[in-house]
Design a protein around this motif. Structure first.
Motif, short mmCIF file in Angstrom:
data_model
loop_
_atom_site.label_atom_id
_atom_site.label_comp_id
_atom_site.label_asym_id
_atom_site.label_seq_id
_atom_site.Cartn_x
_atom_site.Cartn_y
_atom_site.Cartn_z
N ASP A 16 3.93 -2.64 8.34
CA ASP A 16 3.69 -1.82 8.47
C ASP A 16 2.45 -0.81 7.23
OD1 ASP A 16 5.81 -0.90 7.85
OD2 ASP A 16 6.31 1.18 8.86
N GLY A 17 3.70 -0.83 6.03
CA GLY A 17 3.50 -0.87 4.73
C GLY A 17 2.46 -1.93 3.96
N ALA A 51 3.07 -12.87 -3.63
CA ALA A 51 4.14 -11.84 -5.07
C ALA A 51 5.33 -10.44 -4.54
CB ALA A 51 3.87 -11.04 -6.08
N PHE A 52 6.34 -10.59 -5.47
CA PHE A 52 6.98 -8.78 -4.66
C PHE A 52 6.90 -7.65 -5.24
CE2 PHE A 52 9.98 -12.62 -3.58
CZ PHE A 52 10.26 -12.55 -2.53
N ILE A 53 6.83 -7.48 -4.76
CA ILE A 53 6.61 -5.62 -4.55
C ILE A 53 7.36 -4.01 -4.86
CG2 ILE A 53 5.21 -3.01 -5.45
CD1 ILE A 53 2.93 -4.98 -4.81
N ASN A 54 8.47 -3.81 -5.88
CA ASN A 54 9.58 -3.54 -5.56
C ASN A 54 9.04 -2.10 -5.21
OD1 ASN A 54 12.39 -1.93 -6.18
ND2 ASN A 54 12.32 -2.92 -8.43
N ASN A 55 10.09 -1.77 -3.54
CA ASN A 55 10.67 -0.93 -2.97
C ASN A 55 11.60 0.18 -3.22
OD1 ASN A 55 9.42 -0.09 0.35
ND2 ASN A 55 11.66 -0.01 0.74
N ASP A 71 13.63 1.71 5.43
CA ASP A 71 11.65 2.05 5.83
C ASP A 71 10.79 1.79 4.39
OD1 ASP A 71 9.80 3.37 6.53
OD2 ASP A 71 10.68 5.18 6.16
N TYR A 72 9.38 1.38 4.39
CA TYR A 72 9.00 1.50 3.06
C TYR A 72 8.75 2.22 2.39
CZ TYR A 72 4.14 -0.62 0.91
OH TYR A 72 3.26 -0.82 0.70
N ASN A 73 8.84 2.26 1.89
CA ASN A 73 8.64 3.27 0.24
C ASN A 73 7.17 3.80 0.33
OD1 ASN A 73 8.38 5.56 -1.67
ND2 ASN A 73 9.46 3.25 -3.06
N ASP A 74 6.46 5.08 0.78
CA ASP A 74 5.02 5.36 0.65
C ASP A 74 4.90 5.32 -0.91
OD1 ASP A 74 4.78 5.25 3.80
OD2 ASP A 74 5.96 7.61 3.62
N GLU A 75 5.88 6.25 -1.40
CA GLU A 75 5.69 5.94 -3.05
C GLU A 75 5.07 4.76 -4.10
OE1 GLU A 75 5.64 8.67 -4.51
OE2 GLU A 75 6.27 9.85 -2.07
N ILE A 76 5.32 3.02 -2.92
CA ILE A 76 4.02 2.42 -3.83
C ILE A 76 3.65 2.09 -2.70
CG2 ILE A 76 6.93 1.64 -4.74
CD1 ILE A 76 6.36 -0.65 -2.16
N LEU A 77 2.62 2.41 -2.05
CA LEU A 77 1.67 2.55 -1.34
C LEU A 77 0.04 2.10 -2.30
CD1 LEU A 77 0.82 2.17 1.79
CD2 LEU A 77 -0.58 4.45 1.69
N HIS A 78 0.15 3.11 -3.36
CA HIS A 78 -1.30 2.98 -3.83
C HIS A 78 -1.01 2.33 -4.72
CE1 HIS A 78 1.54 5.65 -6.51
NE2 HIS A 78 0.15 5.45 -7.70
N LEU A 79 0.28 1.56 -4.89
CA LEU A 79 0.42 0.07 -5.92
C LEU A 79 0.17 -1.24 -6.31
CD1 LEU A 79 4.06 1.65 -7.89
CD2 LEU A 79 1.22 2.04 -8.60
N CYS A 80 0.80 -0.99 -4.03
CA CYS A 80 0.17 -2.57 -3.93
C CYS A 80 -1.28 -1.96 -3.67
CB CYS A 80 0.77 -2.73 -2.44
SG CYS A 80 2.27 -2.31 -2.67
#
Length: 383
Positions: free
Chosen positions: A102-103, A345-349, A361-370
């Motif tokens: 979803d993220g 790549a992996f992006i730290n959740n 649960d996907y971390n909403d704080e990384i949404l803009h970083l991804c």
């Protein structure tokens, strides 16, 4: 870019929550695909729907260049009952987004909106893939003409990774994730009475013998510096009332993971040899059914270099790891990397519950970083 994307992300957090609340299993992502298609059309993309049933591709071309880049996100959920008590908890009993797809989809949509207002020279293909979770979505899209219709010079994807690591962006040259196969082993023989084993086949003994011998394959046939694993997930034979019965059939389910086709073929061959030997010694018939779920996810050197340079510019080099340990988990993005140069790549959740956990649960704080990563590789290649 990071500040602008962060200011834009609330809309896409809500989209992520809507998709999370309404999870759909692979090849049935009809509502998710509709949300994605509607947004892409709103942003001005050419939208192509129904690729491999529910797959969506959004295309945006600017300028005169023939350069083309692909960005991929997956859409499907898992057969897991959600434990989270958030307001956007899954409404579909027995289904949840326990892997963060979803993220992934929401972050690519955020990138899509940002890119629509950017200047670049070439074509961006946004690929929203169904059925990543072992249901063949990548191959289905490829077989439905994905790269014939939407050719790409490079393709990029990412997966969120729950981790205590202080690095944000994790990458590796070469094999990033293992290839995976499932194996179904059916053992058939002659059933009988427990008092007269000479008049029957030893199906259960054959099953135990197969597990024992198979467990030695990796340690004695695969080079010590390589990684490979065989895991038996189920052993089915008889029931709780079978005290005095010699069964006529047994079933084993297993999973095989390697980082190369060569090692996978060695394991296949050894399993077949073990089956033949046990057939003779235990008077049974053994059938092996192999199913390739994913090849090893192998990053192209050029694409990996581009991805890492973008990540360092966005997140600072001290927050990026170019030599992350390869994972034994698998990813069917590997089939796309077999066709097109690319990197995964992996992006730290963050330090959350792990993937495929009912509390994840996907971390909403990384949404803009991804989203920034998607935007960054696109603009750098199509500058």
């Amino acid at each position: 870019m990071l500040n602008k994307l962060k200011a834009m992300q609330d809309e896409f957090i809500q989209i992520r929550h809507e998709i999370h609340k309404n999870p759909e299993i692979g090849m049935c992502e009809f509502n998710t695909a509709r949300i994605i298609s509607d947004k892409l059309k709103e942003f001005g993309y050419e939208v192509y729907e129904g690729i491999a049933n529910t797959g969506v591709v959004g295309v945006l071309k600017k300028g005169s260049s023939n350069k083309k880049i692909g960005l991929r996100a997956d859409m499907d959920a898992l057969y897991i009952n959600e434990n989270n008590q958030c307001e956007y908890k899954s409404k579909n009993e027995g289904l949840m987004h326990a892997c963060g797809h979803d993220g992934h989809s929401a972050s690519l949509l955020l990138a899509a909106k940002y890119l629509a207002d950017c200047d670049f020279n070439g074509t961006i293909n946004l690929i929203f893939q169904p059925a990543e979770e072992g249901r063949g979505g990548a191959n289905a899209m490829i077989n439905d003409g994905l790269f014939d219709r939407f050719s790409c010079d490079y393709i990029f994807g990412y997966h969120n990774l729950p981790s205590k690591d202080n690095k944000l962006f994790l990458l590796k040259k070469g094999a990033m994730m293992a290839g995976a196969s499932s194996l179904k082993i059916t053992i058939k023989g002659l059933g009988g009475h427990g008092s007269a084993p000479e008049k029957a086949s030893d199906v259960m003994g054959a099953m135990a013998n197969f597990i024992l011998q198979a467990s030695m394959i990796c340690s004695r046939n695969i080079a010590a510096q390589n990684s490979a694993v065989i895991t038996f997930g189920a052993a089915l034979c008889g029931n709780e009332s079978s005290f005095n019965i010699l069964q006529d059939e047994a079933l084993l389910l297993a999973n095989i993971r390697t980082f190369s086709k060569e090692d996978r073929n060695i394991i296949y061959e050894q399993l077949e040899n073990i089956a033949k030997a046990i057939e003779i010694s235990s008077k049974v018939k053994i059938t092996l059914e192999f199913n390739l779920i994913a090849e090893a996810t192998i990053n192209d050197d050029e694409a990996q270099k581009l991805a890492f340079s973008v990540a360092c510019e966005l997140f600072k080099e001290e927050n990026c790891d170019e030599n992350h340990l390869a994972l034994m988990g698998s990813e069917d993005f590997s089939f796309m990397l077999d066709k097109v140069k690319g990197a995964y790549a992996f992006i730290n959740n963050g330090n959350s519950a792990y993937l495929h956990d009912a509390n994840y649960d996907y971390n909403d704080e990384i949404l803009h970083l991804c989203a920034a990563y998607y935007v960054g590789v696109s603009l750098k290649y199509l500058q």
